[in-house]
Design a protein around this motif. Structure first.
Motif, PDB file in Angstrom:
ATOM      1  N   GLY A  75       0.793  -1.223   0.000  1.00  0.00           N
ATOM      2  CA  GLY A  75       0.000   0.000   0.000  1.00  0.00           C
ATOM      3  C   GLY A  75       0.814   1.255   0.000  1.00  0.00           C
ATOM      4  O   GLY A  75       0.257   2.366   0.066  1.00  0.00           O
ATOM      5  N   GLN A  76       2.135   1.150  -0.094  1.00  0.00           N
ATOM      6  CA  GLN A  76       2.979   2.348  -0.050  1.00  0.00           C
ATOM      7  C   GLN A  76       4.020   2.357  -1.168  1.00  0.00           C
ATOM      8  O   GLN A  76       4.150   3.350  -1.890  1.00  0.00           O
ATOM      9  N   ASP A  77       4.759   1.233  -1.288  1.00  0.00           N
ATOM     10  CA  ASP A  77       5.850   1.175  -2.266  1.00  0.00           C
ATOM     11  C   ASP A  77       5.386   0.478  -3.547  1.00  0.00           C
ATOM     12  O   ASP A  77       4.487  -0.365  -3.548  1.00  0.00           O
ATOM     13  N   GLN A  78       6.044   0.846  -4.633  1.00  0.00           N
ATOM     14  CA  GLN A  78       5.804   0.199  -5.925  1.00  0.00           C
ATOM     15  C   GLN A  78       6.922  -0.786  -6.293  1.00  0.00           C
ATOM     16  O   GLN A  78       6.746  -1.573  -7.214  1.00  0.00           O
ATOM     17  N   TYR A  79       8.028  -0.743  -5.587  1.00  0.00           N
ATOM     18  CA  TYR A  79       9.178  -1.593  -5.893  1.00  0.00           C
ATOM     19  C   TYR A  79       9.700  -2.242  -4.613  1.00  0.00           C
ATOM     20  O   TYR A  79       9.549  -1.699  -3.525  1.00  0.00           O
ATOM     21  N   VAL A  80      10.349  -3.382  -4.799  1.00  0.00           N
ATOM     22  CA  VAL A  80      11.066  -4.046  -3.719  1.00  0.00           C
ATOM     23  C   VAL A  80      12.383  -4.555  -4.286  1.00  0.00           C
ATOM     24  O   VAL A  80      12.444  -5.050  -5.431  1.00  0.00           O
ATOM     25  N   LEU A 121      11.985  -4.908  -8.266  1.00  0.00           N
ATOM     26  CA  LEU A 121      10.933  -5.867  -8.583  1.00  0.00           C
ATOM     27  C   LEU A 121       9.594  -5.192  -8.315  1.00  0.00           C
ATOM     28  O   LEU A 121       9.403  -4.523  -7.292  1.00  0.00           O
ATOM     29  N   ARG A 122       8.614  -5.397  -9.212  1.00  0.00           N
ATOM     30  CA  ARG A 122       7.361  -4.644  -9.099  1.00  0.00           C
ATOM     31  C   ARG A 122       6.204  -5.476  -9.620  1.00  0.00           C
ATOM     32  O   ARG A 122       6.399  -6.477 -10.326  1.00  0.00           O
ATOM     33  N   PRO A 123       4.966  -5.028  -9.344  1.00  0.00           N
ATOM     34  CA  PRO A 123       3.796  -5.701  -9.911  1.00  0.00           C
ATOM     35  C   PRO A 123       3.588  -5.274 -11.365  1.00  0.00           C
ATOM     36  O   PRO A 123       4.200  -4.306 -11.833  1.00  0.00           O
ATOM     37  N   PRO A 124       2.714  -5.956 -12.102  1.00  0.00           N
ATOM     38  CA  PRO A 124       2.433  -5.550 -13.491  1.00  0.00           C
ATOM     39  C   PRO A 124       1.565  -4.293 -13.537  1.00  0.00           C
ATOM     40  O   PRO A 124       0.973  -3.874 -12.535  1.00  0.00           O
ATOM     41  N   LEU A 125       1.486  -3.676 -14.704  1.00  0.00           N
ATOM     42  CA  LEU A 125       0.675  -2.477 -14.885  1.00  0.00           C
ATOM     43  C   LEU A 125      -0.808  -2.825 -14.775  1.00  0.00           C
ATOM     44  O   LEU A 125      -1.235  -3.934 -15.128  1.00  0.00           O
ATOM     45  N   ASN A 126      -1.581  -1.884 -14.300  1.00  0.00           N
ATOM     46  CA  ASN A 126      -3.031  -2.099 -14.248  1.00  0.00           C
ATOM     47  C   ASN A 126      -3.636  -1.831 -15.628  1.00  0.00           C
ATOM     48  O   ASN A 126      -2.929  -1.384 -16.555  1.00  0.00           O
ATOM     49  N   PRO A 127      -4.940  -2.095 -15.820  1.00  0.00           N
ATOM     50  CA  PRO A 127      -5.542  -1.891 -17.148  1.00  0.00           C
ATOM     51  C   PRO A 127      -5.396  -0.477 -17.677  1.00  0.00           C
ATOM     52  O   PRO A 127      -5.399  -0.268 -18.905  1.00  0.00           O
ATOM     53  N   GLN A 133       0.537   0.227  -6.617  1.00  0.00           N
ATOM     54  CA  GLN A 133       1.348  -0.048  -5.439  1.00  0.00           C
ATOM     55  C   GLN A 133       1.331  -1.556  -5.137  1.00  0.00           C
ATOM     56  O   GLN A 133       0.428  -2.289  -5.557  1.00  0.00           O
ATOM     57  N   ILE A 134       2.346  -2.007  -4.435  1.00  0.00           N
ATOM     58  CA  ILE A 134       2.431  -3.415  -4.067  1.00  0.00           C
ATOM     59  C   ILE A 134       1.350  -3.728  -3.033  1.00  0.00           C
ATOM     60  O   ILE A 134       1.219  -3.018  -2.025  1.00  0.00           O
ATOM     61  N   SER A 135       0.562  -4.767  -3.306  1.00  0.00           N
ATOM     62  CA  SER A 135      -0.421  -5.210  -2.310  1.00  0.00           C
ATOM     63  C   SER A 135       0.194  -6.248  -1.378  1.00  0.00           C
ATOM     64  O   SER A 135      -0.076  -6.243  -0.186  1.00  0.00           O
ATOM     65  N   HIS A 136       1.014  -7.148  -1.900  1.00  0.00           N
ATOM     66  CA  HIS A 136       1.821  -8.042  -1.077  1.00  0.00           C
ATOM     67  C   HIS A 136       2.861  -8.720  -1.964  1.00  0.00           C
ATOM     68  O   HIS A 136       2.725  -8.736  -3.202  1.00  0.00           O
ATOM     69  N   TRP A 137       3.879  -9.259  -1.345  1.00  0.00           N
ATOM     70  CA  TRP A 137       4.927  -9.961  -2.085  1.00  0.00           C
ATOM     71  C   TRP A 137       5.534 -11.032  -1.187  1.00  0.00           C
ATOM     72  O   TRP A 137       5.437 -10.969   0.040  1.00  0.00           O
ATOM     73  N   PHE A 138       6.152 -12.036  -1.821  1.00  0.00           N
ATOM     74  CA  PHE A 138       6.811 -13.093  -1.049  1.00  0.00           C
ATOM     75  C   PHE A 138       7.905 -13.726  -1.903  1.00  0.00           C
ATOM     76  O   PHE A 138       7.914 -13.612  -3.141  1.00  0.00           O
ATOM     77  N   ALA A 139       8.834 -14.369  -1.209  1.00  0.00           N
ATOM     78  CA  ALA A 139       9.958 -15.061  -1.861  1.00  0.00           C
ATOM     79  C   ALA A 139       9.945 -16.524  -1.456  1.00  0.00           C
ATOM     80  O   ALA A 139       9.737 -16.869  -0.289  1.00  0.00           O
ATOM     81  N   CYS A 140      10.165 -17.399  -2.444  1.00  0.00           N
ATOM     82  CA  CYS A 140      10.210 -18.856  -2.211  1.00  0.00           C
ATOM     83  C   CYS A 140      11.652 -19.337  -2.327  1.00  0.00           C
ATOM     84  O   CYS A 140      12.456 -18.776  -3.083  1.00  0.00           O
ATOM     85  N   GLY A 141      11.980 -20.394  -1.604  1.00  0.00           N
ATOM     86  CA  GLY A 141      13.334 -20.934  -1.682  1.00  0.00           C
ATOM     87  C   GLY A 141      13.492 -22.203  -0.894  1.00  0.00           C
ATOM     88  O   GLY A 141      12.545 -22.746  -0.314  1.00  0.00           O
TER      89      GLY A 141
END
Length: 258
Positions: A75-80, A121-127, A133-141
């Motif tokens: 809800g704040q940042d667009q990139y991580v 790293l960012r989300p895709p563009l909206n329509p 803005q990023i709604s949530h993100w996670f990393a797998c490993g």
């Protein structure tokens, strides 16, 4: 209408026409070629490989492995940006959700480094073509496999190579069966002075015969030849037989005269 108000109205009308005549600025953002774009809700790590390392949502944060990252506040940042990963951990995928879709970044794929850092790293563009803005993100490993070093043993200088059995058999000379030489027997009967002279005089070192290997036809030399003893024995037998014949003839003659 007063002239001053008329001029103001014309100016405002002209300004409004000018603003409406300028088209809206086109979106400068484009889709990130490093990522795979999907619509809907983000999948979990079971489909991407491994387990959750870090998961950041608006009201929840899961941190199973302490990754070092910047930004990514929902809800704040667009990139991580993920700057560091602990040693022994392999990141299999990074998912960034925002708007109606999400991006999946796979380390090692084209444009994505195999190891950190992974930047912007960012989300895709909206329509509407805008970056949400990023709604949530996670990393797998998962745990990185330990490298197995394959080193060949270095032969030591003290190590002696053992030959193959076939080579040993080929190198060994053939074994000859030992034949016991018959022991010469001392002849029985009277001996002559010549025999005594031959045995009393010890042979000189230069006259000693060379030893003969066992199994040869000739007997080992003992310093003198015993072949003449056989002739003496035969002669004694002949003389003894002749004496017996002469004695019988005398007896027969004496019986005839008496």
């Amino acid at each position: 209408m007063p002239r001053r108000l008329r001029h103001l109205a014309v100016a405002l009308l002209s300004l409004g026409l000018t603003v409406n005549a300028v088209p809206p600025a086109a979106a400068t953002e484009t889709e990130d070629p490093r990522a795979e774009t999907y619509e809907g809700n983000a999948v979990d790590c079971e489909e991407l490989g491994g387990g959750i390392l870090v998961s950041v949502e608006p009201n929840e944060k899961v941190e199973n492995v302490a990754l070092t990252y910047e930004g990514g506040v929902p809800g704040q940042d667009q990139y991580v940006t993920i700057t560091e990963v602990p040693e022994g951990i392999a990141v299999t995928a990074i998912v960034v959700k925002g708007g109606p879709g999400y991006h999946v970044y796979v380390p090692g794929e084209p444009g994505v480094p195999k190891s950190a850092p992974w930047e912007s790293l960012r989300p895709p563009l909206n329509p509407g073509g805008n970056l949400p803005q990023i709604s949530h993100w996670f990393a797998c490993g998962e745990e990185a496999p330990s490298p197995t070093a394959t080193t060949e043993p270095v032969p030591s200088e003290l190590t002696v190579a053992r030959p193959e059995p076939s080579e040993v058999a080929a190198e060994q000379p053939p074994v000859r069966e030992a034949v016991d030489a018959p022991t010469p027997t001392s002849p029985s009967g009277p001996t002559t002075s010549n025999f005594a002279d031959a045995t009393d005089t010890p042979p000189s070192p230069g006259d000693e015969a060379a030893p003969v290997a066992a199994g040869e036809e000739d007997l080992a030399s003992t310093g003198f030849s015993g072949g003449w003893l056989i002739g003496v024995g035969v002669a004694l037998l002949v003389v003894g037989g002749a004496l017996l014949v002469v004695a019988r003839m005398r007896r027969t003659k004496d019986k005839a005269t008496s």
